[in-house]
Motif scaffolding. Structure first.
Motif, PDB file in Angstrom:
ATOM      1  N   GLY A 255       0.804  -1.219   0.000  1.00 41.80           N
ATOM      2  CA  GLY A 255       0.000   0.000   0.000  1.00 41.80           C
ATOM      3  C   GLY A 255       0.831   1.261   0.000  1.00 41.80           C
ATOM      4  N   LYS A 256       1.742   1.382  -0.956  1.00 44.84           N
ATOM      5  CA  LYS A 256       2.554   2.596  -1.017  1.00 44.84           C
ATOM      6  C   LYS A 256       2.814   3.005  -2.454  1.00 44.84           C
ATOM      7  CE  LYS A 256       5.982   0.833   1.297  1.00 44.84           C
ATOM      8  NZ  LYS A 256       7.220   0.498   1.977  1.00 44.84           N
ATOM      9  N   VAL A 257       3.352   4.202  -2.596  1.00 46.49           N
ATOM     10  CA  VAL A 257       3.690   4.784  -3.891  1.00 46.49           C
ATOM     11  C   VAL A 257       5.208   4.913  -3.955  1.00 46.49           C
ATOM     12  CG1 VAL A 257       3.452   6.849  -5.352  1.00 46.49           C
ATOM     13  CG2 VAL A 257       1.528   6.098  -3.912  1.00 46.49           C
ATOM     14  N   LEU A 258       5.775   4.576  -5.110  1.00 42.53           N
ATOM     15  CA  LEU A 258       7.201   4.800  -5.354  1.00 42.53           C
ATOM     16  C   LEU A 258       7.320   5.820  -6.473  1.00 42.53           C
ATOM     17  CD1 LEU A 258      10.253   4.226  -5.060  1.00 42.53           C
ATOM     18  CD2 LEU A 258       9.941   2.353  -6.694  1.00 42.53           C
ATOM     19  N   VAL A 259       8.080   6.876  -6.223  1.00 42.48           N
ATOM     20  CA  VAL A 259       8.326   7.928  -7.203  1.00 42.48           C
ATOM     21  C   VAL A 259       9.762   7.790  -7.674  1.00 42.48           C
ATOM     22  CG1 VAL A 259       8.384  10.420  -7.617  1.00 42.48           C
ATOM     23  CG2 VAL A 259       6.681   9.444  -6.032  1.00 42.48           C
ATOM     24  N   VAL A 260       9.948   7.688  -9.005  1.00 43.80           N
ATOM     25  CA  VAL A 260      11.283   7.525  -9.581  1.00 43.80           C
ATOM     26  C   VAL A 260      11.508   8.618 -10.616  1.00 43.80           C
ATOM     27  CG1 VAL A 260      12.863   5.977 -10.785  1.00 43.80           C
ATOM     28  CG2 VAL A 260      11.099   5.026  -9.285  1.00 43.80           C
TER      29      VAL A 260
ATOM     30  N   LEU B 270       1.528   1.818  -6.582  1.00 47.08           N
ATOM     31  CA  LEU B 270       1.606   2.798  -7.662  1.00 47.08           C
ATOM     32  C   LEU B 270       3.058   3.183  -7.877  1.00 47.08           C
ATOM     33  CD1 LEU B 270       0.342   4.818  -9.693  1.00 47.08           C
ATOM     34  CD2 LEU B 270       0.071   6.411  -7.774  1.00 47.08           C
ATOM     35  N   LEU B 271       3.478   3.125  -9.123  1.00 47.52           N
ATOM     36  CA  LEU B 271       4.818   3.554  -9.526  1.00 47.52           C
ATOM     37  C   LEU B 271       4.657   4.790 -10.394  1.00 47.52           C
ATOM     38  CD1 LEU B 271       7.886   3.224  -9.936  1.00 47.52           C
ATOM     39  CD2 LEU B 271       7.346   1.645 -11.815  1.00 47.52           C
ATOM     40  N   VAL B 272       5.246   5.891  -9.958  1.00 48.91           N
ATOM     41  CA  VAL B 272       5.267   7.132 -10.729  1.00 48.91           C
ATOM     42  C   VAL B 272       6.693   7.283 -11.215  1.00 48.91           C
ATOM     43  CG1 VAL B 272       4.890   9.626 -10.665  1.00 48.91           C
ATOM     44  CG2 VAL B 272       3.474   8.113  -9.245  1.00 48.91           C
ATOM     45  N   ILE B 273       6.901   7.182 -12.544  1.00 51.69           N
ATOM     46  CA  ILE B 273       8.270   7.130 -13.055  1.00 51.69           C
ATOM     47  C   ILE B 273       8.463   8.041 -14.257  1.00 51.69           C
ATOM     48  CG2 ILE B 273       7.758   5.058 -14.410  1.00 51.69           C
ATOM     49  CD1 ILE B 273      10.712   4.190 -13.793  1.00 51.69           C
ATOM     50  N   ASP B 274       9.576   8.751 -14.240  1.00 53.69           N
ATOM     51  CA  ASP B 274       9.935   9.650 -15.326  1.00 53.69           C
ATOM     52  C   ASP B 274      10.285   8.840 -16.575  1.00 53.69           C
ATOM     53  OD1 ASP B 274      10.593  11.984 -16.684  1.00 53.69           O
ATOM     54  OD2 ASP B 274      12.576  12.158 -15.780  1.00 53.69           O
TER      55      ASP B 274
ATOM     56  N   ASP C 182      -1.092  12.047   3.758  1.00 53.96           N
ATOM     57  CA  ASP C 182      -1.324  10.712   4.335  1.00 53.96           C
ATOM     58  C   ASP C 182      -1.345   9.594   3.298  1.00 53.96           C
ATOM     59  OD1 ASP C 182      -1.475  11.737   6.956  1.00 53.96           O
ATOM     60  OD2 ASP C 182      -3.564  12.329   6.627  1.00 53.96           O
ATOM     61  N   ILE C 183      -0.523   9.746   2.265  1.00 55.11           N
ATOM     62  CA  ILE C 183      -0.347   8.700   1.268  1.00 55.11           C
ATOM     63  C   ILE C 183       1.089   8.206   1.411  1.00 55.11           C
ATOM     64  CG2 ILE C 183      -0.271   8.169  -1.198  1.00 55.11           C
ATOM     65  CD1 ILE C 183      -2.372  10.432  -1.557  1.00 55.11           C
ATOM     66  N   PRO C 184       1.287   6.959   1.820  1.00 56.97           N
ATOM     67  CA  PRO C 184       2.649   6.449   2.021  1.00 56.97           C
ATOM     68  C   PRO C 184       3.425   6.446   0.705  1.00 56.97           C
ATOM     69  CG  PRO C 184       0.998   4.841   2.750  1.00 56.97           C
ATOM     70  CD  PRO C 184       0.272   5.960   2.092  1.00 56.97           C
ATOM     71  N   ALA C 185       4.525   7.186   0.694  1.00 50.81           N
ATOM     72  CA  ALA C 185       5.319   7.298  -0.530  1.00 50.81           C
ATOM     73  C   ALA C 185       6.800   7.282  -0.194  1.00 50.81           C
ATOM     74  CB  ALA C 185       4.965   8.583  -1.271  1.00 50.81           C
ATOM     75  N   ILE C 186       7.555   6.669  -1.107  1.00 50.43           N
ATOM     76  CA  ILE C 186       9.004   6.671  -1.029  1.00 50.43           C
ATOM     77  C   ILE C 186       9.521   7.104  -2.391  1.00 50.43           C
ATOM     78  CG2 ILE C 186       9.195   4.953   0.813  1.00 50.43           C
ATOM     79  CD1 ILE C 186       9.720   2.828  -1.342  1.00 50.43           C
TER      80      ILE C 186
END
Length: 137
Positions: free
Chosen positions: A17-22, A63-67, A40-44
């Motif tokens: 239950g987390k988001v990874l930003v790359v 969720l993966l947010v990636i450039d 309050d959205i768990p993100a790394i």
């Protein structure tokens, strides 16, 4: 750049239950991660795409947010590697380069969406909440 895919096939392929930003822009990563955590959205975050693949395999972010454009390996290539890892989270590609957005669409990676930078953070918050709610229920 060649990435070796090393994955323990016995490992659960469920997402967390987390988001990874790359993004290779560390300041961009920090801004997005701080915004999500403040809401309050768990993100790394990770600015090295190769290191991000290992994090994705280990953490299984929902969720993966990636450039798209990164110097050593681009976001489209990362999505291809993730297929081999049986990653089943949601992928959101981002780019400040409209040509890169077009190329990402043409490459046909299995992604939820491709957004232009700067990403509207309130829209990202809505995406993240929807994805995390889906994975909780």
């Amino acid at each position: 750049m060649n990435l070796r895919v090393v994955s323990d096939s016995s490992r659960s392929k469920n997402v967390s239950g987390k988001v990874l930003v790359v993004d290779d822009d560390a300041m961009q990563v920090e801004e997005i991660v701080d915004f999500l955590n403040d809401h309050d959205i768990p993100a790394i975050g990770e600015s090295n795409p190769e290191a991000a693949v290992a994090i994705i395999d280990r953490e299984r972010p929902a969720l993966l947010v990636i450039d798209v454009n990164m110097p050593t390996i681009d976001g489209v290539r990362v999505t291809q590697v993730l297929r081999a890892l049986n990653y089943n989270g949601v992928i959101l590609l981002i780019s400040g380069d409209l040509d890169a957005v077009r190329r990402a669409h043409e490459a046909g990676p299995e992604v939820f969406a491709v957004l232009t930078k700067p990403i509207p953070l309130p829209a990202l918050e809505r995406y993240a909440r929807a994805v995390l709610a889906r994975d909780v229920h």
